[in-house]
Write an enzyme that holds these catalytic residues in place. Structure first.
Site, PDB file in Angstrom:
ATOM      1  N   GLU A  32     -12.675 -19.964  13.402  1.00  0.00           N
ATOM      2  CA  GLU A  32     -12.133 -21.411  14.071  1.00  0.00           C
ATOM      3  C   GLU A  32     -11.479 -22.324  12.974  1.00  0.00           C
ATOM      4  O   GLU A  32     -11.443 -23.415  13.229  1.00  0.00           O
ATOM      5  CB  GLU A  32     -12.737 -22.180  15.225  1.00  0.00           C
ATOM      6  CG  GLU A  32     -12.833 -21.318  16.473  1.00  0.00           C
ATOM      7  CD  GLU A  32     -11.389 -20.912  16.874  1.00  0.00           C
ATOM      8  OE1 GLU A  32     -11.321 -19.720  17.440  1.00  0.00           O
ATOM      9  OE2 GLU A  32     -10.368 -21.459  16.660  1.00  0.00           O
TER      10      GLU A  32
HETATM   11  C1  FAD Z   1     -17.569 -13.097  13.498  1.00  0.00           C
HETATM   12  C2  FAD Z   1     -16.276 -13.521  13.456  1.00  0.00           C
HETATM   13  C3  FAD Z   1     -15.571 -13.872  14.508  1.00  0.00           C
HETATM   14  C4  FAD Z   1     -14.200 -14.047  14.427  1.00  0.00           C
HETATM   15  N1  FAD Z   1     -13.375 -14.259  15.436  1.00  0.00           N
HETATM   16  C5  FAD Z   1     -11.989 -14.299  15.580  1.00  0.00           C
HETATM   17  C6  FAD Z   1     -11.274 -14.199  16.543  1.00  0.00           C
HETATM   18  O1  FAD Z   1     -11.842 -14.092  17.656  1.00  0.00           O
HETATM   19  N2  FAD Z   1      -9.914 -14.068  16.289  1.00  0.00           N
HETATM   20  C7  FAD Z   1      -9.181 -14.158  15.364  1.00  0.00           C
HETATM   21  O2  FAD Z   1      -8.073 -14.330  15.241  1.00  0.00           O
HETATM   22  N3  FAD Z   1     -10.113 -14.210  14.087  1.00  0.00           N
HETATM   23  C8  FAD Z   1     -11.426 -14.471  14.222  1.00  0.00           C
HETATM   24  N4  FAD Z   1     -12.103 -14.560  13.060  1.00  0.00           N
HETATM   25  C9  FAD Z   1     -11.586 -14.692  11.842  1.00  0.00           C
HETATM   26  C10 FAD Z   1     -11.814 -15.933  11.320  1.00  0.00           C
HETATM   27  O3  FAD Z   1     -11.274 -17.052  11.964  1.00  0.00           O
HETATM   28  C11 FAD Z   1     -11.485 -16.278   9.507  1.00  0.00           C
HETATM   29  O4  FAD Z   1     -12.553 -15.380   9.167  1.00  0.00           O
HETATM   30  C12 FAD Z   1     -11.355 -17.334   9.083  1.00  0.00           C
HETATM   31  O5  FAD Z   1     -10.252 -18.264   9.607  1.00  0.00           O
HETATM   32  C13 FAD Z   1     -11.353 -17.451   7.672  1.00  0.00           C
HETATM   33  O6  FAD Z   1     -10.486 -16.481   7.039  1.00  0.00           O
HETATM   34  P1  FAD Z   1     -10.561 -15.561   6.056  1.00  0.00           P
HETATM   35  O7  FAD Z   1     -11.976 -14.734   6.609  1.00  0.00           O
HETATM   36  O8  FAD Z   1      -9.576 -14.483   5.577  1.00  0.00           O
HETATM   37  O9  FAD Z   1     -11.295 -16.343   4.936  1.00  0.00           O
HETATM   38  P2  FAD Z   1     -10.156 -16.937   3.632  1.00  0.00           P
HETATM   39  O10 FAD Z   1      -8.999 -17.556   4.468  1.00  0.00           O
HETATM   40  O11 FAD Z   1      -9.820 -15.865   2.800  1.00  0.00           O
HETATM   41  O12 FAD Z   1     -10.952 -18.213   2.957  1.00  0.00           O
HETATM   42  C14 FAD Z   1     -11.959 -17.702   2.076  1.00  0.00           C
HETATM   43  C15 FAD Z   1     -12.659 -19.345   1.471  1.00  0.00           C
HETATM   44  O13 FAD Z   1     -11.426 -19.752   0.863  1.00  0.00           O
HETATM   45  C16 FAD Z   1     -11.407 -21.098   1.574  1.00  0.00           C
HETATM   46  N5  FAD Z   1      -9.575 -21.285   1.583  1.00  0.00           N
HETATM   47  C17 FAD Z   1      -8.975 -20.579   2.134  1.00  0.00           C
HETATM   48  N6  FAD Z   1      -7.657 -21.125   2.143  1.00  0.00           N
HETATM   49  C18 FAD Z   1      -7.921 -22.395   1.410  1.00  0.00           C
HETATM   50  C19 FAD Z   1      -7.096 -23.557   1.397  1.00  0.00           C
HETATM   51  N7  FAD Z   1      -5.702 -23.570   1.649  1.00  0.00           N
HETATM   52  N8  FAD Z   1      -7.582 -24.679   0.842  1.00  0.00           N
HETATM   53  C20 FAD Z   1      -9.015 -24.828   0.585  1.00  0.00           C
HETATM   54  N9  FAD Z   1      -9.902 -23.832   0.997  1.00  0.00           N
HETATM   55  C21 FAD Z   1      -9.254 -22.614   1.236  1.00  0.00           C
HETATM   56  C22 FAD Z   1     -11.817 -20.885   2.898  1.00  0.00           C
HETATM   57  O14 FAD Z   1     -12.445 -22.129   3.220  1.00  0.00           O
HETATM   58  C23 FAD Z   1     -13.128 -20.048   2.528  1.00  0.00           C
HETATM   59  O15 FAD Z   1     -14.138 -20.865   2.026  1.00  0.00           O
HETATM   60  C24 FAD Z   1     -13.503 -14.244  13.084  1.00  0.00           C
HETATM   61  C25 FAD Z   1     -14.324 -13.953  11.876  1.00  0.00           C
HETATM   62  C26 FAD Z   1     -15.773 -13.736  12.254  1.00  0.00           C
HETATM   63  C27 FAD Z   1     -16.256 -13.504  10.733  1.00  0.00           C
END
Ligand code: FAD
Length: 589
Positions: free
Chosen positions: A436
């Site tokens: 989220e």
């Molecule tokens: C168990 C689980 C359930 C989930 N359920 C859903 C769901 O129901 N529906 C759905 O759509 N998604 C879902 N997600 C996805 C989840 O919302 C994302 O994993 C989350 O938004 C982070 O995206 P990412 O994993 O690609 O991390 P990334 O975006 O790659 O981030 C990696 C790191 O970089 C940091 N970062 C990235 N961009 C920036 C920035 N601009 N400035 C500063 N820091 C930054 C982040 O804070 C993080 O620490 C789920 C994920 C998991 C693991």
């Protein structure tokens, strides 16, 4: 089996003596929420979730969800539970009465949701996401879409999911690539979504996916994203389920925690194309999704409260049972007699109570936003919801990692093995700062949008109002709390001034996390301070449970001394700016 007794007395105290549930029940449309009704719902929810759902937590975690072919098989420990929840009417508590909901206040519903999430967080994600779909369709769906979907979603007969994430599009939704090509009265979607919580299961006979995708001529970036309803089964004219839509679960993630929740990779349109229906207007998808995401962010913050509460209860039970070492006058002491264990338990307790008060406060404001007819007053409450949302999501989930980790520590070696269940809470809590919108993104939202947008005015308005609590504490003889809260409020003011004065773009973003922790700790501390004053007033009036009131005061004092004192550090880190954060070259890492 791990214990869970819903903290009903604590919740009633918060609702009635800190957050004015009675006043909320007088808002137009909430008349049903009489004190008797509220008490009856809380008592029954405590019984139901404590007796029916809570005992499944550990076993369902060890069983997990599995993918057999393209079919998701959920943990056998949960068999029949979803149906019981639907039959008892729990999903529809806040739902629109026009579509069969009970139309009760969000402040009451959050208490029930807390119990459900404490009982089994992995399972409770399913109704939690459905609620978000109900909100989005209620706000932006056409009348026909509302008629088609809302009653079944509100009752829990159907479930809902949120489909944003793709392999290349996580925090950065501008990178979403799923396609939606218009065809007659609908669109055909193709693409892959990952990490979709409860993306498939057989608890309900249909699942309504809300999906972000791009139409063929859409602009690049976030301005070209639209939102679609993609039902697992297409719906016939008479409302019955028709043909299976072209959406398949192609994988389940193996995760650190929440094993009972199937986290799915969903493939849309592998064959003829997945039939989807546009919600609202093209290219407005992200705006619509935010309405759902904001609610989901508050709900995730609440999950932090819930898992912390459960970890705390379990740690207390263990500490009262485990005999180790001695204390003066007690040669074979249970570990709860050791001051360091008491410190850990008080930290767990005060952080959890502070987080609860913070999360519930935001929902009390939500209720006013929904029901007040006076636009200016409603706007005031909306400003409050806006600024509290990143604090609830960010702070309540950060502290849940601390609380659940302390829970393991209280158990000693038995916390590190799976048998006790303490480790599960820590594993489960670890997702909360990630999904989220990661907490890093929450901090950016706070600093970049909520503080910068109005040059700190709504923050100043909030901090100004909290000053009254400092005065109330002094009046009640709570100088320790008054001093700590007073200096925390000054620290918040100092931090916002530092940020707003900064010229270098890296300063606010480098400081954002510390600002979030500073403000979260302060607002939670203010709510605990308010609770302490209410407890003293009750004691003076000879009302309520005097030992409960005494414990409230001690817990708030502990928070003031041991937790709000962290604010000095947060402020110093904010003032330090970005010099050392950004001081190394990328190659030097
Ligand atoms: C168990 C689980 C359930 C989930 N359920 C859903 C769901 O129901 N529906 C759905 O759509 N998604 C879902 N997600 C996805 C989840 O919302 C994302 O994993 C989350 O938004 C982070 O995206 P990412 O994993 O690609 O991390 P990334 O975006 O790659 O981030 C990696 C790191 O970089 C940091 N970062 C990235 N961009 C920036 C920035 N601009 N400035 C500063 N820091 C930054 C982040 O804070 C993080 O620490 C789920 C994920 C998991 C693991």
């Amino acid at each position: 089996m791990t214990v869970y007794n819903a903290p009903v007395e604590e919740i009633k105290f918060l609702l009635n003596h800190v957050l004015d549930m009675e006043g909320i029940a007088q808002l137009p449309g909430y008349e049903e929420a009489t004190p008797d009704m509220v008490d009856a719902i809380l008592e029954e929810a405590a019984r139901f979730y404590g007796e029916v759902l809570a005992p499944t937590n550990q076993l369902a975690d060890s069983q997990g969800s599995k993918l057999e072919g393209d079919k998701v098989v959920t943990a056998p420990a949960l068999d029949g539970i979803y149906q019981q929840i639907v039959e008892a009417g729990w999903p529809g508590l806040t739902g629109d009465v026009e579509f069969g909901g009970q139309g009760l206040p969000a402040l009451l519903s959050i208490a029930v949701d807390e119990m459900s999430q404490s009982a089994n967080m992995a399972f409770s994600l399913c109704p939690m996401l459905t609620k978000g779909v109900v909100t989005a369709l209620g706000l932006y769906g056409t009348d026909e879409q509302k008629q088609t979907y809302l009653s079944n979603l509100i009752s829990g007969t159907w479930a809902g999911t949120m489909n944003l994430t793709e392999p290349q599009a996580g925090s950065d939704l501008a990178a979403v690539r799923t396609k939606a090509v218009p065809e007659g009265d609908h669109y055909l979607l193709s693409g892959q979504k990952i990490f979709i919580t409860w993306g498939d299961h057989d608890y309900t006979d249909n699942i309504i996916h809300l999906v972000l995708a791009r139409t063929p001529d859409a602009l690049e970036g976030v301005k070209g994203i639209s939102m679609f309803i993609v039902p697992k089964y297409l719906i016939n004219e008479d409302g019955s389920n028709g043909k299976r839509n072209d959406v398949t679960c192609v994988g389940l993630e193996h995760k650190l925690g929440i094993h009972a929740s199937p986290t799915c990779a969903l493939s849309f349109g592998d064959n003829e194309g997945a039939v989807g229906y546009l919600v609202g207007e093209e290219n407005q998808g992200l705006v619509y999704m935010f309405s759902m995401m904001n609610e989901a962010r508050l709900a995730v913050g609440l999950q932090g409260v819930s898992v912390s509460e459960r970890a705390y209860q379990q740690a207390v039970e263990f500490a009262k049972d485990r005999v180790q070492g001695s204390v003066p006058g007690n040669k074979k002491a249970t570990i709860i007699h050791h001051p360091d264990v008491r410190r850990m338990l008080m930290l767990m307790r005060s952080l959890t109570e502070g987080a609860r008060a913070l999360a519930y406060l935001s929902l009390a404001h939500e209720d006013h936003v929904h029901k007040l007819e006076d636009k200016e007053q409603a706007a005031y409450h909306q400003r409050r919801v806006d600024i509290l949302t990143p604090l609830v999501k960010g702070w309540c989930t950060e502290i849940s990692m601390e609380v659940t980790s302390l829970g393991v520590q209280v158990h000693g070696g038995m916390g590190f093995v799976e048998e006790t269940g303490a480790a599960q809470h820590m594993r489960d809590a670890r997702i909360l700062p990630i999904y989220e919108g990661t907490n890093g993104i929450q901090a950016l939202d706070l600093v970049g949008r909520k503080l910068a947008r109005d040059k700190g005015q709504s923050a100043a308005e909030l901090l100004g109002e909290l000053k009254q609590i400092v005065e109330d504490c002094r009046g009640a003889g709570l100088d320790v709390i008054a001093d700590s809260l007073g200096s925390s409020l000054s620290a918040c003011q100092g931090a916002t001034e530092t940020l707003l004065a900064g010229e270098d773009w890296t300063t606010p973003v480098s400081a954002a996390y510390n600002v979030l922790m500073l403000m979260g700790t302060t607002v939670a501390g203010a709510m605990l301070a308010k609770s302490a004053v209410a407890a003293i007033n009750l004691n003076t009036a000879g009302e309520g449970n005097s030992s409960f009131n005494h414990n409230k005061v001690i817990t708030a004092k502990f928070f003031a001394q041991h937790v709000m004192s962290r604010n000095i550090g947060y402020l110093e880190a904010v003032k330090a700016g970005s010099e050392t954060v950004m001081g190394l070259d990328v190659e030097d890492f």
